[in-house]
Design a protein around this motif. Structure first.
Motif, mmCIF file in Angstrom:
data_model
loop_
_atom_site.group_PDB
_atom_site.id
_atom_site.type_symbol
_atom_site.label_atom_id
_atom_site.label_comp_id
_atom_site.label_asym_id
_atom_site.label_seq_id
_atom_site.Cartn_x
_atom_site.Cartn_y
_atom_site.Cartn_z
ATOM 1 N N TYR A 135 0.804 -1.226 0.000
ATOM 2 C CA TYR A 135 0.000 0.000 0.000
ATOM 3 C C TYR A 135 0.840 1.280 0.000
ATOM 4 C CZ TYR A 135 -3.749 -3.258 0.914
ATOM 5 O OH TYR A 135 -4.632 -4.293 0.817
ATOM 6 N N GLU A 136 1.954 1.288 0.731
ATOM 7 C CA GLU A 136 2.749 2.513 0.786
ATOM 8 C C GLU A 136 3.336 2.845 -0.586
ATOM 9 O OE1 GLU A 136 5.627 2.605 3.871
ATOM 10 O OE2 GLU A 136 4.186 2.194 5.474
ATOM 11 N N GLN A 137 3.843 1.811 -1.286
ATOM 12 C CA GLN A 137 4.343 2.047 -2.632
ATOM 13 C C GLN A 137 3.209 2.485 -3.553
ATOM 14 O OE1 GLN A 137 6.630 -1.913 -2.654
ATOM 15 N NE2 GLN A 137 7.635 -0.731 -4.255
ATOM 16 N N SER A 138 2.069 1.883 -3.361
ATOM 17 C CA SER A 138 0.909 2.234 -4.185
ATOM 18 C C SER A 138 0.584 3.709 -4.039
ATOM 19 C CB SER A 138 -0.291 1.373 -3.784
ATOM 20 O OG SER A 138 -1.427 1.744 -4.517
ATOM 21 N N MET A 139 0.639 4.213 -2.820
ATOM 22 C CA MET A 139 0.341 5.623 -2.563
ATOM 23 C C MET A 139 1.318 6.543 -3.300
ATOM 24 S SD MET A 139 -2.245 6.474 -0.927
ATOM 25 C CE MET A 139 -2.908 7.066 0.573
ATOM 26 N N GLU A 140 2.567 6.126 -3.392
ATOM 27 C CA GLU A 140 3.556 6.951 -4.081
ATOM 28 C C GLU A 140 3.164 7.143 -5.539
ATOM 29 O OE1 GLU A 140 7.322 5.089 -3.570
ATOM 30 O OE2 GLU A 140 7.266 5.170 -1.369
ATOM 31 N N TYR A 141 2.726 6.076 -6.162
ATOM 32 C CA TYR A 141 2.317 6.177 -7.563
ATOM 33 C C TYR A 141 1.004 6.944 -7.703
ATOM 34 C CZ TYR A 141 6.039 3.079 -9.112
ATOM 35 O OH TYR A 141 7.263 2.536 -9.411
ATOM 36 N N MET A 142 0.104 6.769 -6.731
ATOM 37 C CA MET A 142 -1.153 7.519 -6.761
ATOM 38 C C MET A 142 -0.880 9.022 -6.690
ATOM 39 S SD MET A 142 -4.000 5.888 -7.148
ATOM 40 C CE MET A 142 -4.702 4.241 -7.067
ATOM 41 N N GLU A 143 0.095 9.391 -5.901
ATOM 42 C CA GLU A 143 0.411 10.822 -5.784
ATOM 43 C C GLU A 143 0.939 11.369 -7.101
ATOM 44 O OE1 GLU A 143 2.461 14.018 -2.766
ATOM 45 O OE2 GLU A 143 2.993 11.916 -2.571
ATOM 46 N N LYS A 144 1.678 10.565 -7.848
ATOM 47 C CA LYS A 144 2.146 11.008 -9.158
ATOM 48 C C LYS A 144 0.966 11.296 -10.078
ATOM 49 C CE LYS A 144 6.512 8.395 -9.072
ATOM 50 N NZ LYS A 144 7.291 7.316 -9.737
ATOM 51 N N VAL A 145 -0.040 10.421 -10.008
ATOM 52 C CA VAL A 145 -1.241 10.637 -10.817
ATOM 53 C C VAL A 145 -1.954 11.903 -10.365
ATOM 54 C CG1 VAL A 145 -3.441 9.644 -11.558
ATOM 55 C CG2 VAL A 145 -1.481 8.152 -11.173
ATOM 56 N N LEU A 146 -2.021 12.089 -9.063
ATOM 57 C CA LEU A 146 -2.696 13.259 -8.507
ATOM 58 C C LEU A 146 -1.991 14.542 -8.935
ATOM 59 C CD1 LEU A 146 -5.088 13.845 -6.593
ATOM 60 C CD2 LEU A 146 -3.450 13.884 -4.720
ATOM 61 N N GLN A 147 -0.669 14.532 -8.884
ATOM 62 C CA GLN A 147 0.097 15.717 -9.288
ATOM 63 C C GLN A 147 -0.059 16.003 -10.769
ATOM 64 O OE1 GLN A 147 3.957 14.506 -7.916
ATOM 65 N NE2 GLN A 147 3.688 15.401 -5.873
ATOM 66 N N GLY A 148 -0.298 14.939 -11.537
ATOM 67 C CA GLY A 148 -0.499 15.121 -12.972
ATOM 68 C C GLY A 148 -1.928 15.455 -13.341
ATOM 69 N N GLN A 149 -2.765 15.707 -12.327
ATOM 70 C CA GLN A 149 -4.180 16.052 -12.526
ATOM 71 C C GLN A 149 -4.964 14.921 -13.173
ATOM 72 O OE1 GLN A 149 -5.320 19.058 -11.262
ATOM 73 N NE2 GLN A 149 -3.224 19.089 -10.479
#
Length: 575
Positions: A135-149
């Motif tokens: 889950y922690e690694q998953s969150m890192e990638y989710m944040e990249k998506v979030l930053q990319g709108q």
């Protein structure tokens, strides 16, 4: 070899669209890849070695021949060897379609690593990591998506944590809080956190978080979660206006309307629920699950003829056939059309509805005094469906016993036990018939056999204890048995009734009254009422005893035990 490599290159320039075309019923995700998606990042197929091109060509040809294992294996191998984003994406699409979780994770990670600006790649990696419990690694990638709108999958991330341990959920909640500190108004983050709070047993906090969102941010999943939280908090009535308002914004949303319709059923607003289900059937005419739900709501509302229309439609469509025939029989029985009901019940095949259908068919025949026909029906069913033989025996034995045909019930029980000599259900049934015939020795023998085999069988222990208290003077032995049953099942109203009755026999009137009041409160049964009334009468509370009996007679005016108790104590059959 040059011709082969050229052919392979053309396949890649064409987007490798031939894979899986021989499975017309499928819509594999791999076909969604654009021609450019499978080209190497260098922009030319020439950067691949001849071995790689050959392996990928074999993968494409294998896909055409439904050898998806070879196709996937080659793509995963070459994604690892080349670290090419296009090859990795294609491997990921195939793995996802096939449900190959490890391959999907491996290729998604390669794709995301080699296409850092591709939001789809980052999202794919996040989802696969969440599925793998990372889950922690998953969150890192989710944040990249979030930053990319981009559109994230925080809902999936939170939902995938449902089966995890509390420590993992706590860690995820901290991660959500960190992201919310950076993006405080992101509705997807708020929704994901609310899901985690619900899973963590904190529905009030989850609801408060969602309610704090502005009305324009309430997407359908958020509304559905709010409605669910209100139900958990026993505030289901508040969910109705919430869903009504959302339906005005999303009138075609199936999930919203279905949730609203089901909530109306729970609130016993059946006419309105029928209207909502009718709308759903109109909006989704090919959805037979909705049509069946509509039929069940009609049955619940006692709209028998409306239910029949939907049930016959299902049968004509070849959908839910056994359940439809069973419920069709129920509707015709309520309309006092026994022949139509019997015909419908007879068409129910082996499955969940088979035994209930045979039970209702037999009951109807017995009610019509067609006893021999009922017995032939059940005997034939036992021959045709031997896996159901014990249950079918029990159906007939219970029907005969209910008609006070105790000799016939006894003979059939003996026949069943010859075929299934140690079946505990049959032995318990024989014990109950033996009690009605006054054969207490047989009753005790059968019940003790059951208890020896199942020492924690509270029902058998209680039955033996109650019989000893009611029909013998072995009160201390009866008390020990009933107390044992009570320890095994303290909330069982029948055991509370026995506990009260044995205390009455022992002269403990105050304790008897307390237990019998609890039993009657939990299970307003005529036999419990007879017992409580007797204890009250003997305790000098005759007016209250009469009131208890009178109320019980309203519910069951033909109760023999009530009439006998009242007559024995008062000299009259009326309280």
């Amino acid at each position: 070899m040059k011709k082969l490599l050229a052919l392979s290159a053309l396949l890649f320039l064409g987007g490798c669209q031939s894979i899986m075309q021989s499975t017309p019923e499928s819509s594999p995700p791999v076909e969604e890849a654009s021609p450019q998606a499978v080209e190497p990042d260098t922009g030319t197929y020439g950067s691949f070695s001849s071995d790689t091109l050959y392996a990928l060509l074999v993968a494409e040809l294998a896909g055409q021949r439904n050898r998806f294992d070879i196709a996937l294996g080659n793509y995963v191998q070459q994604a690892n060897a080349t670290q090419d984003a296009g090859v990795a994406e294609r491997g990921f699409r195939i793995a996802e379609y096939l449900g190959a979780e490890q391959a999907a994770l491996d290729t998604a990670m390669i794709w995301a690593s080699n296409a850092p600006d591709n939001l789809d790649a980052q999202r794919a990696a996040a989802v696969q990591l969440a599925r793998a419990g990372r889950y922690e690694q998953s969150m890192e990638y989710m944040e990249k998506v979030l930053q990319g709108q981009g559109d994230t999958h925080f809902d999936f991330l939170a939902l995938s944590a449902a089966e995890t341990d509390p420590d993992t959920r706590t860690g995820l909640l901290k991660s959500f809080d960190q992201l919310l500190a950076k993006h405080p108004n992101n509705p997807q983050l708020q929704f994901g956190k609310a899901v985690l709070l619900q899973q963590d047993g904190r529905p009030e906090e989850a609801l408060a978080l969602l309610e704090a969102q502005s009305a324009g941010e309430h997407e359908v999943p958020s509304i559905l979660l709010q409605a669910r939280l209100l139900q958990i908090l026993e505030r289901g009535k508040e969910a109705l206006p919430l869903l009504e308002k959302s339906l005005r914004r999303h009138p075609e949303d199936k999930r919203l309307r279905l949730t609203y319709a089901r909530l109306l059923v729970e609130q016993d607003r059946l006419d309105e629920a029928m209207g909502e289900f009718a709308t759903l059937v109109q909006q989704h005419p090919s959805d037979d699950d909705l049509r069946f739900s509509m039929a069940l709501v009609c049955l619940e509302a006692q709209a028998w003829r409306e239910a029949i229309v939907y049930l016959e439609d299902l049968i004509a469509r070849g959908s839910h056939r056994d359940a439809a025939h069973f419920n069709l029989g129920r509707a015709y029985r309520e309309l006092n059309q026994p022949e139509q009901a019997l015909s419908a019940f007879s068409k129910v095949g082996p499955g969940n509805e088979y035994l209930p259908a045979k039970l209702m068919q037999a009951e109807l025949l017995f009610t019509l005094d067609r006893n021999e026909e009922a017995s032939r029906l059940l005997a034939s069913a036992r021959d045709e469906q031997p896996d159901y033989a014990i249950q079918l025996y029990l159906i007939e034995i219970e029907a005969l016993s209910g008609q006070q045909r105790l000799d016939a019930a006894w003979r059939l029980t003996e026949q069943a036990l010859q075929q299934f000599p140690e079946d505990l259900n049959l032995l318990y049934t024989r014990a109950m018939i033996a009690e009605k015939r006054g054969d207490l020795a047989q009753l005790e023998q059968d019940l003790r056999f059951i208890i020896e085999r199942e020492p924690d069988n509270a029902m058998a222990i209680n039955a033996l204890g109650y019989t000893l208290a009611d029909r013998t003077d072995r009160y201390e032995e009866a008390l020990a048995l009933i107390e044992q049953a009570y320890r095994l099942s303290p909330d069982d109203a029948a055991i509370l009734d026995s506990l009260g009755w044995v205390n009455y026999r022992l002269g403990n009137l105050e304790e008897a009254e307390t237990q019998l009041r609890k039993a009657l409160e939990r299970f307003p049964d005529h036999e419990v009422a007879a017992h409580l009334g007797e204890v009250l009468w003997v305790s000098g509370k005759k007016r209250e005893a009469r009131a208890v009996w009178a109320e019980a007679l309203k519910q069951q005016p033909d109760s023999q035990i009530l009439r006998e108790t009242i007559k024995r104590l008062t000299g009259s059959e009326n309280p």
